[in-house]
Design a protein around this motif. Structure first.
Motif, short mmCIF file in Angstrom:
data_model
loop_
_atom_site.label_atom_id
_atom_site.label_comp_id
_atom_site.label_asym_id
_atom_site.label_seq_id
_atom_site.Cartn_x
_atom_site.Cartn_y
_atom_site.Cartn_z
N GLY A 178 0.74 -36.57 43.24
CA GLY A 178 0.60 -35.56 42.20
C GLY A 178 0.31 -34.16 42.71
O GLY A 178 0.43 -33.85 43.90
N THR A 179 -0.11 -33.32 41.78
CA THR A 179 -0.42 -31.92 42.06
C THR A 179 -1.87 -31.80 42.54
O THR A 179 -2.66 -32.75 42.47
CB THR A 179 -0.27 -31.08 40.80
OG1 THR A 179 -1.25 -31.54 39.82
CG2 THR A 179 1.13 -31.21 40.21
N LEU A 180 -2.22 -30.58 42.99
CA LEU A 180 -3.60 -30.32 43.40
C LEU A 180 -4.55 -30.49 42.22
O LEU A 180 -5.66 -31.02 42.36
CB LEU A 180 -3.72 -28.92 44.00
CG LEU A 180 -5.05 -28.57 44.64
CD1 LEU A 180 -5.39 -29.52 45.79
CD2 LEU A 180 -5.04 -27.13 45.14
N GLU A 181 -4.11 -30.06 41.04
CA GLU A 181 -4.93 -30.19 39.83
C GLU A 181 -5.17 -31.67 39.51
O GLU A 181 -6.29 -32.07 39.17
CB GLU A 181 -4.24 -29.49 38.66
CG GLU A 181 -5.06 -29.53 37.37
CD GLU A 181 -4.30 -28.96 36.17
OE1 GLU A 181 -4.96 -28.71 35.14
OE2 GLU A 181 -3.07 -28.78 36.26
N GLN A 182 -4.13 -32.48 39.61
CA GLN A 182 -4.28 -33.92 39.34
C GLN A 182 -5.16 -34.58 40.40
O GLN A 182 -5.95 -35.47 40.08
CB GLN A 182 -2.91 -34.59 39.29
CG GLN A 182 -2.12 -34.21 38.05
CD GLN A 182 -0.66 -34.62 38.13
OE1 GLN A 182 -0.08 -34.72 39.21
NE2 GLN A 182 -0.04 -34.84 36.97
N ALA A 183 -5.03 -34.13 41.64
CA ALA A 183 -5.89 -34.65 42.71
C ALA A 183 -7.34 -34.37 42.38
O ALA A 183 -8.20 -35.25 42.52
CB ALA A 183 -5.51 -34.00 44.04
N GLN A 184 -7.62 -33.15 41.93
CA GLN A 184 -9.01 -32.79 41.61
C GLN A 184 -9.53 -33.60 40.43
O GLN A 184 -10.69 -34.01 40.41
CB GLN A 184 -9.11 -31.29 41.31
CG GLN A 184 -10.54 -30.76 41.35
CD GLN A 184 -11.27 -31.05 42.65
OE1 GLN A 184 -10.81 -30.69 43.73
NE2 GLN A 184 -12.40 -31.75 42.57
N GLN A 185 -8.66 -33.85 39.45
CA GLN A 185 -9.05 -34.69 38.30
C GLN A 185 -9.47 -36.08 38.78
O GLN A 185 -10.50 -36.61 38.34
CB GLN A 185 -7.88 -34.84 37.33
CG GLN A 185 -7.78 -33.77 36.27
CD GLN A 185 -6.63 -34.09 35.32
OE1 GLN A 185 -5.46 -33.86 35.62
NE2 GLN A 185 -6.96 -34.63 34.16
N ALA A 186 -8.68 -36.66 39.67
CA ALA A 186 -8.98 -38.00 40.19
C ALA A 186 -10.28 -37.99 40.98
O ALA A 186 -11.13 -38.89 40.82
CB ALA A 186 -7.83 -38.49 41.06
N ALA B 229 -10.81 -41.89 45.32
CA ALA B 229 -10.16 -41.40 46.53
C ALA B 229 -8.65 -41.42 46.29
O ALA B 229 -8.15 -42.12 45.41
CB ALA B 229 -10.52 -42.28 47.72
N LEU B 230 -7.94 -40.65 47.10
CA LEU B 230 -6.49 -40.57 46.98
C LEU B 230 -5.84 -41.37 48.09
O LEU B 230 -6.11 -41.13 49.28
CB LEU B 230 -6.04 -39.11 47.06
CG LEU B 230 -6.75 -38.15 46.10
CD1 LEU B 230 -6.32 -36.72 46.38
CD2 LEU B 230 -6.50 -38.52 44.65
N LYS C 97 10.68 -32.47 51.08
CA LYS C 97 10.82 -31.79 49.79
C LYS C 97 9.87 -32.32 48.71
O LYS C 97 9.94 -31.89 47.56
CB LYS C 97 12.26 -31.87 49.31
CG LYS C 97 13.22 -31.08 50.21
CD LYS C 97 14.64 -31.15 49.70
CE LYS C 97 15.58 -30.36 50.63
NZ LYS C 97 16.99 -30.49 50.22
N ALA C 98 9.01 -33.25 49.06
CA ALA C 98 8.13 -33.86 48.05
C ALA C 98 7.02 -32.93 47.60
O ALA C 98 6.51 -33.04 46.49
CB ALA C 98 7.56 -35.17 48.57
N GLY C 99 6.57 -32.05 48.48
CA GLY C 99 5.49 -31.12 48.14
C GLY C 99 4.10 -31.68 48.32
O GLY C 99 3.10 -30.97 48.18
N LEU C 100 4.01 -32.97 48.65
CA LEU C 100 2.70 -33.59 48.81
C LEU C 100 1.97 -33.03 50.03
O LEU C 100 0.74 -32.97 50.04
CB LEU C 100 2.84 -35.12 48.92
CG LEU C 100 1.53 -35.92 48.99
CD1 LEU C 100 0.67 -35.69 47.75
CD2 LEU C 100 1.82 -37.41 49.17
N ASP C 101 2.73 -32.63 51.04
CA ASP C 101 2.09 -32.07 52.25
C ASP C 101 1.23 -30.86 51.92
O ASP C 101 0.11 -30.73 52.43
CB ASP C 101 3.14 -31.73 53.30
CG ASP C 101 4.29 -30.87 52.78
OD1 ASP C 101 4.36 -30.63 51.56
OD2 ASP C 101 5.12 -30.44 53.61
N ASN C 102 1.71 -29.98 51.03
CA ASN C 102 0.94 -28.79 50.66
C ASN C 102 -0.32 -29.14 49.88
O ASN C 102 -1.32 -28.43 49.96
CB ASN C 102 1.81 -27.84 49.82
CG ASN C 102 2.91 -27.21 50.66
OD1 ASN C 102 2.70 -26.90 51.83
ND2 ASN C 102 4.09 -27.04 50.07
#
Length: 255
Positions: free
Chosen positions: A159-167, A173-174, A184-189
């Motif tokens: 997910g996104t950084l916002e979803q990560a913070q929600q979890a 843990a993620l 191209k997934a964007g998860l690295d960022n």
């Protein structure tokens, strides 16, 4: 160096030579702890057969996967619950919501999830969550169920950084797997911006193989490539990633 694969279906190879070969490749790559998520009543036996064969390295979970929540889900849950009474497990999983394959079962998926979260709380165990195209529905459920006994891992987080913070705010843990290596997934960022104290590593083998094996059958020994990618993103040695993420897994699973 000690790496932990917090989510692998290596037990699909139970009873075959492949199991021994896969495990040996894990040990050759410093992956000495593997956590095995159950998916339905039929997978209970191969999970425990694998654990019996490699008790120092393989650790079981029990749960009903959301894609296996069908008309007979109450019977499935009852079978899994009975197995919980007779076996030591380290998490309830994998459980969750999946709206990718079938949106029509959302209500019974939610019911199965609530039931299994109740088990986890009664047994003081973490939950291992599968979530696919259901973030909004999942977080609504977690908000409803949250208390000081609700904790675990959001497996295969993409997910996104916002979803990560929600979890993270909900005590999870993620679980970071092969997708972190996809350009191209964007998860690295996202992973680059998350403190490693909130991350555990996983393969989800035989699915989602990391680069350079993308598109092929995944296996737990490939966790080394996921760990290296996380190390590169945080600009630290892979040994440090192994130390932190394995410590996180020990805290969550209690072993």
């Amino acid at each position: 160096m000690l790496l932990t694969d917090t989510h692998t279906h290596i037990y699909y190879h139970a009873g075959s030579n492949k199991l021994q070969e896969h495990l040996q490749r894990c040990l050759d790559n410093h992956i000495e702890r593997l956590f095995l998520p159950n998916v339905n009543s039929a997978s209970i036996k191969p999970v425990f057969d694998t654990v019996a064969a490699y008790p120092a390295h393989c650790f079981p979970m029990l749960g009903l996967h959301p894609c296996d929540v069908k008309e007979n889900y109450v019977d499935e849950l009852n079978t899994i619950r009975k197995s919980l009474e007779n076996n030591q497990v380290y998490a309830i999983g994998e459980i969750g919501l999946d709206l990718y394959w079938d949106k029509s079962t959302l209500n019974i998926q939610k019911d199965a999830f609530r039931t299994q979260v109740k088990w986890a709380k009664e047994l003081n165990l973490p939950i291992d969550i599968h979530c696919r195209e259901a973030f909004t529905e999942l977080f609504e459920l977690l908000e409803e169920l949250k208390d000081d006994k609700l904790f675990g891992i959001l497996h295969c987080f993409t997910g996104t950084l916002e979803q990560a913070q929600q979890a993270i705010d909900l005590g999870f843990a993620l679980g970071i797997g092969g997708v972190v290596t996809f350009k191209k997934a964007g998860l690295d960022n996202v992973v680059k911006q998350i403190d490693l104290k909130h991350i555990v590593l996983e393969t989800d083998a035989p699915y989602l193989a990391p680069v350079p094996y993308r598109g092929k059958e995944n296996e737990s020994s490939y966790l080394i490539h996921i760990a290296q990618q996380v190390a590169d993103l945080h600009a630290i040695p892979i040994e440090q990633v192994a130390e932190i993420t394995t410590a996180n897994s020990k805290r969550i699973f209690g072993i």
